[in-house]
Design a protein around this motif. Structure first.
Motif, PDB file in Angstrom:
ATOM      1  N   SER A  67       0.808  -1.217   0.000  1.00 26.21           N
ATOM      2  CA  SER A  67       0.000   0.000   0.000  1.00 26.21           C
ATOM      3  C   SER A  67       0.842   1.267   0.000  1.00 26.21           C
ATOM      4  N   PHE A  68       1.533   1.538   1.115  1.00 24.89           N
ATOM      5  CA  PHE A  68       2.303   2.767   1.217  1.00 24.89           C
ATOM      6  C   PHE A  68       3.298   2.915   0.077  1.00 24.89           C
ATOM      7  N   HIS A  69       4.044   1.819  -0.193  1.00 23.48           N
ATOM      8  CA  HIS A  69       5.154   1.933  -1.134  1.00 23.48           C
ATOM      9  C   HIS A  69       4.724   1.820  -2.592  1.00 23.48           C
ATOM     10  N   ARG A  70       4.273   0.627  -2.983  1.00 18.62           N
ATOM     11  CA  ARG A  70       4.060   0.402  -4.409  1.00 18.62           C
ATOM     12  C   ARG A  70       2.769   1.019  -4.942  1.00 18.62           C
ATOM     13  N   ASN A  71       1.721   1.046  -4.113  1.00 18.02           N
ATOM     14  CA  ASN A  71       0.445   1.581  -4.579  1.00 18.02           C
ATOM     15  C   ASN A  71       0.376   3.100  -4.447  1.00 18.02           C
ATOM     16  N   LEU A  72       0.632   3.634  -3.257  1.00 18.16           N
ATOM     17  CA  LEU A  72       0.440   5.058  -3.013  1.00 18.16           C
ATOM     18  C   LEU A  72       1.647   5.901  -3.413  1.00 18.16           C
ATOM     19  N   ALA A  73       2.866   5.478  -3.046  1.00 21.99           N
ATOM     20  CA  ALA A  73       4.045   6.293  -3.347  1.00 21.99           C
ATOM     21  C   ALA A  73       4.393   6.277  -4.832  1.00 21.99           C
ATOM     22  N   HIS A  74       4.275   5.095  -5.469  1.00 22.90           N
ATOM     23  CA  HIS A  74       4.718   4.978  -6.860  1.00 22.90           C
ATOM     24  C   HIS A  74       3.602   4.754  -7.864  1.00 22.90           C
ATOM     25  N   LYS A  75       2.392   4.548  -7.369  1.00 23.88           N
ATOM     26  CA  LYS A  75       1.238   4.350  -8.261  1.00 23.88           C
ATOM     27  C   LYS A  75       1.534   3.291  -9.328  1.00 23.88           C
ATOM     28  N   SER A  76       2.131   2.177  -8.916  1.00 20.51           N
ATOM     29  CA  SER A  76       2.520   1.131  -9.866  1.00 20.51           C
ATOM     30  C   SER A  76       1.358   0.220 -10.230  1.00 20.51           C
ATOM     31  N   PHE A  77       0.211   0.388  -9.568  1.00 20.48           N
ATOM     32  CA  PHE A  77      -1.010  -0.326  -9.927  1.00 20.48           C
ATOM     33  C   PHE A  77      -2.182   0.376  -9.257  1.00 20.48           C
ATOM     34  N   ARG A  78      -3.383   0.034  -9.706  1.00 20.23           N
ATOM     35  CA  ARG A  78      -4.594   0.618  -9.134  1.00 20.23           C
ATOM     36  C   ARG A  78      -5.402  -0.449  -8.406  1.00 20.23           C
ATOM     37  N   LEU A  79      -6.096  -0.015  -7.354  1.00 16.42           N
ATOM     38  CA  LEU A  79      -6.998  -0.878  -6.607  1.00 16.42           C
ATOM     39  C   LEU A  79      -8.352  -0.197  -6.496  1.00 16.42           C
ATOM     40  N   PRO A  80      -9.423  -0.966  -6.330  1.00 18.31           N
ATOM     41  CA  PRO A  80     -10.707  -0.339  -5.990  1.00 18.31           C
ATOM     42  C   PRO A  80     -10.546   0.465  -4.707  1.00 18.31           C
ATOM     43  N   LYS A  81     -11.243   1.570  -4.580  1.00 15.53           N
ATOM     44  CA  LYS A  81     -11.037   2.456  -3.437  1.00 15.53           C
ATOM     45  C   LYS A  81     -11.212   1.750  -2.094  1.00 15.53           C
ATOM     46  N   TRP A  82     -12.189   0.848  -1.988  1.00 20.85           N
ATOM     47  CA  TRP A  82     -12.407   0.175  -0.703  1.00 20.85           C
ATOM     48  C   TRP A  82     -11.204  -0.676  -0.331  1.00 20.85           C
ATOM     49  N   LEU A  83     -10.558  -1.296  -1.345  1.00 24.98           N
ATOM     50  CA  LEU A  83      -9.394  -2.137  -1.078  1.00 24.98           C
ATOM     51  C   LEU A  83      -8.150  -1.286  -0.844  1.00 24.98           C
TER      52      LEU A  83
END
Length: 250
Positions: A67-83
């Motif tokens: 979450s913190f690193h790959r999803n939020l900091a680098h936006k390397s993939f997208r997730l549904p908002k709830w996930l």
């Protein structure tokens, strides 16, 4: 030394002798208390507590890396908002700060990697890059056994990940690939790969480079929950690869 910056070991006295403010002292007290409490763990050991701590270690560690690193900091993939919110909440349970705090300091690290402006570079000493920067508000932007183990797993990427290991890609900084760090930090130890392709959701780019966080992202992608998953192409990798891997000196 060419383009490499000499790594210095900041004397402990120099760090302790600096000017401390109230915020630094509070954080230092909290960190010290957590480590002190860990000393009592052997006297209260049960297998139930052990497996609970292990499960929480893996869960919160994955929250940080995924979450913190790959999803939020680098936006390397997208997730549904709830996930996305669920994983971010799990990451917060690691007590490594809020998402905004964590992401902002990490992006600053990538912008000024291994320079004097880097918030946690080993050019200022191993212990400073590992944990000292957290209790130094002048350089900061912006825990039980399980919390301490996850904390140091993350912090080792900042320190050991820029000191020991091999470089496969020409990144212009001190980042290293380190197999044992990848085991400890759920795949984050392939740090030279990460600095070469910071947008990539996958850090263990070779089949033999174990990356537990990537395996979870891959599963989420297979079931349709992770989308726009970014990884480098073979052409992009070849453009940055060294003719041969360079081994870091101790």
């Amino acid at each position: 030394m060419g383009r490499w910056v000499k790594i210095v070991m900041m004397p402990c006295g120099e760090f302790l002798g600096r000017k401390w403010n109230l915020q630094d002292l509070v954080i230092a007290t909290v960190l010290s208390s957590m480590h002190f409490l860990c000393l009592f763990a052997p006297f209260y050991f049960t297998w139930g507590a052990f497996w609970l701590a292990f499960a929480l270690h893996m869960l919160t560690g994955l929250g940080v890396t995924l979450s913190f690193h790959r999803n939020l900091a680098h936006k390397s993939f997208r997730l549904p908002k709830w996930l996305e919110y669920l994983f971010a909440y799990i990451a917060v349970l690691s007590l490594q700060g809020s998402p905004i705090e964590w992401v902002s300091s990490h992006r600053y690290h990538h912008q000024y990697t291994d320079t004097q402006k880097d918030v946690h570079s080993p050019i200022q000493g191993f212990w400073y890059s590992h944990i000292g920067w957290i209790i130094d508000s002048s350089s900061r932007f912006g825990k039980g056994v399980r919390i301490v183990s996850v904390l140091h797993g993350t912090l080792l990427v900042n320190s050991a990940g820029h000191m020991w290991g091999k470089q496969a890609y020409n990144t212009g900084d001190l980042s290293r690939n380190n197999w044992w760090l990848a085991m400890v930090a759920l795949g984050e130890g392939w740090h030279n790969n990460h600095h070469a392709f910071d947008y990539s959701a996958r850090q263990g780019l070779e089949w033999w480079q174990i990356d537990l966080t990537w395996y979870v992202i891959n599963i989420l992608q297979a079931i349709g929950w992770a989308t726009d998953v970014k990884t480098p192409t073979e052409f992009q990798k070849q453009r940055k690869v060294f003719n041969g891997e360079m081994v870091a000196t101790d």
